[in-house]
Design a protein around this motif. Structure first.
Motif, mmCIF file in Angstrom:
data_model
loop_
_atom_site.group_PDB
_atom_site.id
_atom_site.type_symbol
_atom_site.label_atom_id
_atom_site.label_comp_id
_atom_site.label_asym_id
_atom_site.label_seq_id
_atom_site.Cartn_x
_atom_site.Cartn_y
_atom_site.Cartn_z
ATOM 1 N N LEU A 96 0.860 -1.184 0.000
ATOM 2 C CA LEU A 96 0.000 0.000 0.000
ATOM 3 C C LEU A 96 0.898 1.237 0.000
ATOM 4 O O LEU A 96 1.773 1.366 0.875
ATOM 5 C CB LEU A 96 -0.872 -0.036 1.250
ATOM 6 N N VAL B 186 0.224 -6.325 2.947
ATOM 7 C CA VAL B 186 -1.056 -5.936 3.548
ATOM 8 C C VAL B 186 -2.017 -7.117 3.602
ATOM 9 O O VAL B 186 -1.917 -8.075 2.828
ATOM 10 C CB VAL B 186 -1.703 -4.755 2.800
ATOM 11 N N THR C 137 -7.337 -2.647 6.053
ATOM 12 C CA THR C 137 -8.428 -1.851 5.499
ATOM 13 C C THR C 137 -8.796 -0.746 6.486
ATOM 14 O O THR C 137 -9.068 -1.018 7.659
ATOM 15 C CB THR C 137 -9.660 -2.733 5.234
ATOM 16 N N VAL D 204 -8.367 -3.503 1.415
ATOM 17 C CA VAL D 204 -7.505 -4.612 1.015
ATOM 18 C C VAL D 204 -8.403 -5.792 0.682
ATOM 19 O O VAL D 204 -9.105 -6.325 1.556
ATOM 20 C CB VAL D 204 -6.516 -4.988 2.129
#
Length: 125
Positions: free
Chosen positions: A18, A87, A92, A123
């Protein structure tokens, strides 16, 4: 008047990295005694301070994310960026960049007076 704006993808696949960027206007990220941070809020949970970069480029991270997180900057663009690797669904969240000016201890969300509007990152495969 300082403004911060987050940008980056809203959807990231599990195990990927991310990356978000915070563009700062109105104040240089090299301003003395300044701190530039990433903070997130997972759904239904409290704000979580993730890490901070000081005006000289030194970064500090929360222990729970060490090994997965890094914060970098581009002083020519007055931007700083978050990189979170490997991730999973627990990453999230709504991600915020924040700024603090003046001498202080910038390791909690409440330390920051200036915030971006936040960006949702999910995610999911």
């Amino acid at each position: 008047q300082m403004e911060l704006q987050e940008s980056g993808p809203g959807l990231v696949k599990p195990s990927q990295t991310l990356s978000l960027t915070c563009t700062v206007s109105g104040t240089s990220i090299e301003t003395a005694n300044s701190a530039w941070s990433w903070i997130r809020q997972p759904p239904g949970k409290a704000l979580e301070w993730m890490g901070v970069m000081t005006r000289d480029g030194t970064a500090y991270y929360t222990s729970s994310l060490k090994g997965r997180i890094s914060i970098s900057r581009d002083t020519s663009k007055n931007q700083f960026s978050l990189h979170l690797n490997s991730v999973n669904s627990e990453d999230t969240a709504v991600y915020y960049c924040g700024a603090g000016l003046g001498v202080g201890v910038y390791i909690t969300p409440s330390s920051y007076d200036y915030w971006g509007q936040g960006t949702q990152v999910t995610v999911s495969s």
